[in-house]
Motif scaffolding. Structure first.
Motif, PDB file in Angstrom:
ATOM      1  N   LEU A  49       0.827  -1.207   0.000  1.00  0.00           N
ATOM      2  CA  LEU A  49       0.000   0.000   0.000  1.00  0.00           C
ATOM      3  C   LEU A  49       0.862   1.257   0.000  1.00  0.00           C
ATOM      4  CD1 LEU A  49      -2.849  -0.947   2.477  1.00  0.00           C
ATOM      5  CD2 LEU A  49      -3.015  -0.649   0.008  1.00  0.00           C
ATOM      6  N   MET A  50       1.908   1.252   0.785  1.00  0.00           N
ATOM      7  CA  MET A  50       2.796   2.416   0.838  1.00  0.00           C
ATOM      8  C   MET A  50       3.455   2.668  -0.521  1.00  0.00           C
ATOM      9  SD  MET A  50       3.847   4.931   2.628  1.00  0.00           S
ATOM     10  CE  MET A  50       3.374   4.544   4.293  1.00  0.00           C
ATOM     11  N   ALA A  51       3.863   1.609  -1.199  1.00  0.00           N
ATOM     12  CA  ALA A  51       4.468   1.751  -2.528  1.00  0.00           C
ATOM     13  C   ALA A  51       3.474   2.382  -3.503  1.00  0.00           C
ATOM     14  CB  ALA A  51       4.949   0.394  -3.045  1.00  0.00           C
ATOM     15  N   ASN A  52       2.227   1.938  -3.460  1.00  0.00           N
ATOM     16  CA  ASN A  52       1.207   2.505  -4.333  1.00  0.00           C
ATOM     17  C   ASN A  52       0.960   3.973  -4.017  1.00  0.00           C
ATOM     18  OD1 ASN A  52      -0.308   0.421  -6.220  1.00  0.00           O
ATOM     19  ND2 ASN A  52       0.389  -0.650  -4.402  1.00  0.00           N
ATOM     20  N   TRP A  53       0.922   4.297  -2.740  1.00  0.00           N
ATOM     21  CA  TRP A  53       0.711   5.691  -2.333  1.00  0.00           C
ATOM     22  C   TRP A  53       1.873   6.571  -2.797  1.00  0.00           C
ATOM     23  CZ3 TRP A  53       2.617   8.583   2.229  1.00  0.00           C
ATOM     24  CH2 TRP A  53       1.913   9.777   2.434  1.00  0.00           C
ATOM     25  N   ALA A  54       3.069   6.043  -2.710  1.00  0.00           N
ATOM     26  CA  ALA A  54       4.242   6.810  -3.149  1.00  0.00           C
ATOM     27  C   ALA A  54       4.134   7.178  -4.620  1.00  0.00           C
ATOM     28  CB  ALA A  54       5.521   6.004  -2.898  1.00  0.00           C
ATOM     29  N   ILE A  55       3.629   6.263  -5.441  1.00  0.00           N
ATOM     30  CA  ILE A  55       3.478   6.551  -6.866  1.00  0.00           C
ATOM     31  C   ILE A  55       2.434   7.635  -7.086  1.00  0.00           C
ATOM     32  CG2 ILE A  55       2.754   5.589  -9.090  1.00  0.00           C
ATOM     33  CD1 ILE A  55       5.581   4.741  -8.190  1.00  0.00           C
ATOM     34  N   VAL A  56       1.341   7.595  -6.341  1.00  0.00           N
ATOM     35  CA  VAL A  56       0.318   8.637  -6.462  1.00  0.00           C
ATOM     36  C   VAL A  56       0.913   9.997  -6.101  1.00  0.00           C
ATOM     37  CG1 VAL A  56      -1.871   9.502  -5.529  1.00  0.00           C
ATOM     38  CG2 VAL A  56      -1.618   7.074  -6.082  1.00  0.00           C
ATOM     39  N   LEU A  57       1.670  10.063  -5.023  1.00  0.00           N
ATOM     40  CA  LEU A  57       2.291  11.338  -4.635  1.00  0.00           C
ATOM     41  C   LEU A  57       3.305  11.805  -5.665  1.00  0.00           C
ATOM     42  CD1 LEU A  57       2.884  11.075  -0.790  1.00  0.00           C
ATOM     43  CD2 LEU A  57       1.019  12.176  -2.016  1.00  0.00           C
ATOM     44  N   ARG A  58       4.027  10.872  -6.242  1.00  0.00           N
ATOM     45  CA  ARG A  58       5.030  11.225  -7.240  1.00  0.00           C
ATOM     46  C   ARG A  58       4.405  11.946  -8.424  1.00  0.00           C
ATOM     47  NH1 ARG A  58       6.639   6.817 -11.256  1.00  0.00           N
ATOM     48  NH2 ARG A  58       4.613   7.513 -11.956  1.00  0.00           N
ATOM     49  N   ASP A  59       3.218  11.533  -8.787  1.00  0.00           N
ATOM     50  CA  ASP A  59       2.571  12.063  -9.981  1.00  0.00           C
ATOM     51  C   ASP A  59       1.803  13.356  -9.766  1.00  0.00           C
ATOM     52  OD1 ASP A  59       3.619  10.037 -11.497  1.00  0.00           O
ATOM     53  OD2 ASP A  59       1.834   8.767 -11.363  1.00  0.00           O
ATOM     54  N   MET A  60       1.856  13.907  -8.567  1.00  0.00           N
ATOM     55  CA  MET A  60       1.143  15.157  -8.319  1.00  0.00           C
ATOM     56  C   MET A  60       1.758  16.290  -9.125  1.00  0.00           C
ATOM     57  SD  MET A  60       0.222  15.240  -4.276  1.00  0.00           S
ATOM     58  CE  MET A  60       1.911  15.506  -3.802  1.00  0.00           C
ATOM     59  N   PRO A  61       0.906  17.098  -9.752  1.00  0.00           N
ATOM     60  CA  PRO A  61       1.436  18.258 -10.461  1.00  0.00           C
ATOM     61  C   PRO A  61       2.122  19.213  -9.473  1.00  0.00           C
ATOM     62  CG  PRO A  61      -0.924  17.975 -10.875  1.00  0.00           C
ATOM     63  CD  PRO A  61      -0.522  16.988  -9.816  1.00  0.00           C
ATOM     64  N   GLY A  62       3.253  19.760  -9.864  1.00  0.00           N
ATOM     65  CA  GLY A  62       3.965  20.693  -9.000  1.00  0.00           C
ATOM     66  C   GLY A  62       4.311  20.089  -7.659  1.00  0.00           C
ATOM     67  N   ARG A  63       4.700  18.849  -7.681  1.00  0.00           N
ATOM     68  CA  ARG A  63       4.962  18.066  -6.462  1.00  0.00           C
ATOM     69  C   ARG A  63       5.477  18.913  -5.301  1.00  0.00           C
ATOM     70  NH1 ARG A  63       8.843  13.621  -8.516  1.00  0.00           N
ATOM     71  NH2 ARG A  63       9.763  15.419  -9.429  1.00  0.00           N
ATOM     72  N   PHE A  64       5.077  18.488  -4.117  1.00  0.00           N
ATOM     73  CA  PHE A  64       5.538  19.166  -2.914  1.00  0.00           C
ATOM     74  C   PHE A  64       7.027  18.906  -2.725  1.00  0.00           C
ATOM     75  CE2 PHE A  64       1.047  18.189  -2.041  1.00  0.00           C
ATOM     76  CZ  PHE A  64       0.591  19.485  -1.859  1.00  0.00           C
ATOM     77  N   TRP A  65       7.729  19.843  -2.142  1.00  0.00           N
ATOM     78  CA  TRP A  65       9.172  19.688  -1.946  1.00  0.00           C
ATOM     79  C   TRP A  65       9.493  18.438  -1.145  1.00  0.00           C
ATOM     80  CZ3 TRP A  65      10.878  19.411   3.005  1.00  0.00           C
ATOM     81  CH2 TRP A  65      10.057  19.940   3.985  1.00  0.00           C
TER      82      TRP A  65
END
Length: 103
Positions: A49-65
């Motif tokens: 689940l954590m790996a999947n969540w990491a991919i979702v966060l990675r793909d955020m536009p203008g990713r957070f620092w």
């Protein structure tokens, strides 16, 4: 598990809200102490689940620092910890990891 159900709900909300990622960011706070305990125990399904969540966060536009590089580190750590086990459950995350090249 409850964490999986909440992650799936977060994914659906992101898609329905035309990629509004605030729900995905909030997911870790929504899963509760049981999931955190499972992560500390390196429970394989919690790691997936954590790996999947990491991919979702990675793909955020203008990713957070604070997410920069985190998805790569998380995927590497999960793959190493699981050592070939549960590869079928990591399928989507690994496919996105390989295709994204944004980690």
């Amino acid at each position: 598990s409850e964490g999986a159900a909440k992650l799936m709900a977060a994914h659906r909300r992101v898609a329905a809200a035309r990629r509004s990622y605030h729900v995905a960011v909030m997911w870790l706070g929504m899963v509760g102490p049981e999931f955190v305990s499972l992560m500390r125990q390196r429970d394989p399904l919690a790691l997936v689940l954590m790996a999947n969540w990491a991919i979702v966060l990675r793909d955020m536009p203008g990713r957070f620092w604070w997410t920069k590089g985190w998805a790569r580190w998380t995927m590497d750590a999960v793959v190493e910890e699981l050592d070939g086990r549960y590869d079928e459950l990591l399928g989507w995350a690994r496919k996105e990891d390989a295709a994204g090249n944004m980690l």
